[in-house]
Scaffold this motif. Structure first.
Motif, mmCIF file in Angstrom:
data_model
loop_
_atom_site.group_PDB
_atom_site.id
_atom_site.type_symbol
_atom_site.label_atom_id
_atom_site.label_comp_id
_atom_site.label_asym_id
_atom_site.label_seq_id
_atom_site.Cartn_x
_atom_site.Cartn_y
_atom_site.Cartn_z
ATOM 1 N N MET A 170 0.843 -1.177 0.000
ATOM 2 C CA MET A 170 0.000 0.000 0.000
ATOM 3 C C MET A 170 0.886 1.238 0.000
ATOM 4 O O MET A 170 1.858 1.312 0.730
ATOM 5 C CB MET A 170 -0.924 -0.074 1.211
ATOM 6 N N GLN A 171 0.550 2.194 -0.833
ATOM 7 C CA GLN A 171 1.290 3.445 -0.936
ATOM 8 C C GLN A 171 0.822 4.432 0.138
ATOM 9 O O GLN A 171 -0.366 4.477 0.474
ATOM 10 C CB GLN A 171 1.070 4.070 -2.319
ATOM 11 N N ILE A 172 1.780 5.219 0.667
ATOM 12 C CA ILE A 172 1.435 6.238 1.654
ATOM 13 C C ILE A 172 2.180 7.537 1.357
ATOM 14 O O ILE A 172 3.210 7.552 0.666
ATOM 15 C CB ILE A 172 1.738 5.796 3.102
ATOM 16 N N PHE A 198 13.241 6.771 -1.078
ATOM 17 C CA PHE A 198 11.872 7.253 -1.206
ATOM 18 C C PHE A 198 11.827 8.616 -1.888
ATOM 19 O O PHE A 198 12.819 9.331 -1.941
ATOM 20 C CB PHE A 198 11.215 7.329 0.177
ATOM 21 N N ILE A 199 10.652 8.967 -2.398
ATOM 22 C CA ILE A 199 10.434 10.317 -2.925
ATOM 23 C C ILE A 199 10.337 11.244 -1.719
ATOM 24 O O ILE A 199 9.541 11.012 -0.803
ATOM 25 C CB ILE A 199 9.143 10.392 -3.751
ATOM 26 N N VAL A 200 11.166 12.286 -1.696
ATOM 27 C CA VAL A 200 11.181 13.252 -0.592
ATOM 28 C C VAL A 200 11.036 14.644 -1.192
ATOM 29 O O VAL A 200 11.830 15.035 -2.049
ATOM 30 C CB VAL A 200 12.487 13.144 0.235
ATOM 31 N N LEU A 201 10.008 15.357 -0.751
ATOM 32 C CA LEU A 201 9.779 16.730 -1.189
ATOM 33 C C LEU A 201 9.785 17.632 0.039
ATOM 34 O O LEU A 201 9.347 17.216 1.117
ATOM 35 C CB LEU A 201 8.440 16.851 -1.920
ATOM 36 N N GLU A 202 10.267 18.842 -0.135
ATOM 37 C CA GLU A 202 10.379 19.767 0.995
ATOM 38 C C GLU A 202 9.700 21.085 0.674
ATOM 39 O O GLU A 202 9.615 21.484 -0.476
ATOM 40 C CB GLU A 202 11.847 20.035 1.294
ATOM 41 N N TYR A 244 4.152 1.604 2.365
ATOM 42 C CA TYR A 244 3.998 1.632 3.831
ATOM 43 C C TYR A 244 5.016 0.746 4.543
ATOM 44 O O TYR A 244 5.697 1.203 5.464
ATOM 45 C CB TYR A 244 2.576 1.203 4.209
ATOM 46 N N ASP A 245 5.116 -0.526 4.137
ATOM 47 C CA ASP A 245 5.988 -1.477 4.834
ATOM 48 C C ASP A 245 7.471 -1.163 4.674
ATOM 49 O O ASP A 245 8.299 -1.752 5.376
ATOM 50 C CB ASP A 245 5.706 -2.908 4.363
ATOM 51 N N GLU A 246 7.820 -0.261 3.792
ATOM 52 C CA GLU A 246 9.213 0.163 3.636
ATOM 53 C C GLU A 246 9.459 1.523 4.292
ATOM 54 O O GLU A 246 10.496 1.731 4.914
ATOM 55 C CB GLU A 246 9.572 0.228 2.152
ATOM 56 N N VAL A 247 8.507 2.432 4.151
ATOM 57 C CA VAL A 247 8.673 3.780 4.698
ATOM 58 C C VAL A 247 8.645 3.774 6.229
ATOM 59 O O VAL A 247 9.480 4.421 6.871
ATOM 60 C CB VAL A 247 7.587 4.739 4.156
ATOM 61 N N MET A 248 7.708 3.056 6.818
ATOM 62 C CA MET A 248 7.535 3.129 8.269
ATOM 63 C C MET A 248 8.754 2.634 9.060
ATOM 64 O O MET A 248 9.175 3.310 9.997
ATOM 65 C CB MET A 248 6.257 2.401 8.692
#
Length: 86
Positions: A1-3, A32-36, A47-51
């Motif tokens: 699942m994407q978050i 990951f895609i990171v925007l500021e 989800y299972d990678e970002v968290m």
């Protein structure tokens, strides 16, 4: 699942800027895609990678500072390509 996650790291100490910069650089170095923007940083991915990644990085930031807050908002979907249509 994407978050999509919006983070704001708020060190409650005088040398806050260096801690914020280190935290954002570690996020940037991820896969990951990171925007500021001036008020927060957004991280997008699975989800299972970002968290687990964020758990590790937030714990690391907490270990580097005496007093710190992290504000986090999550949305179930990858909103990295969002463009307003109004």
């Amino acid at each position: 699942m994407q978050i999509s996650i919006e983070l704001t790291l708020t060190p409650l100490q005088n040398d806050f800027e260096e801690h914020i910069i280190k935290f954002i650089k570690r996020l940037r170095d991820s896969k990951f895609i990171v925007l500021e923007n001036p008020l927060s940083t957004q991280v997008y991915g699975v989800y299972d990678e970002v968290m687990p990644f964020l758990t590790k990085e937030i714990k690391r930031a907490f270990g580097d500072m005496e007093h710190v807050l992290v504000y986090m908002k999550m949305v179930k979907s990858n909103r990295s390509d969002y463009e307003p249509n109004f």
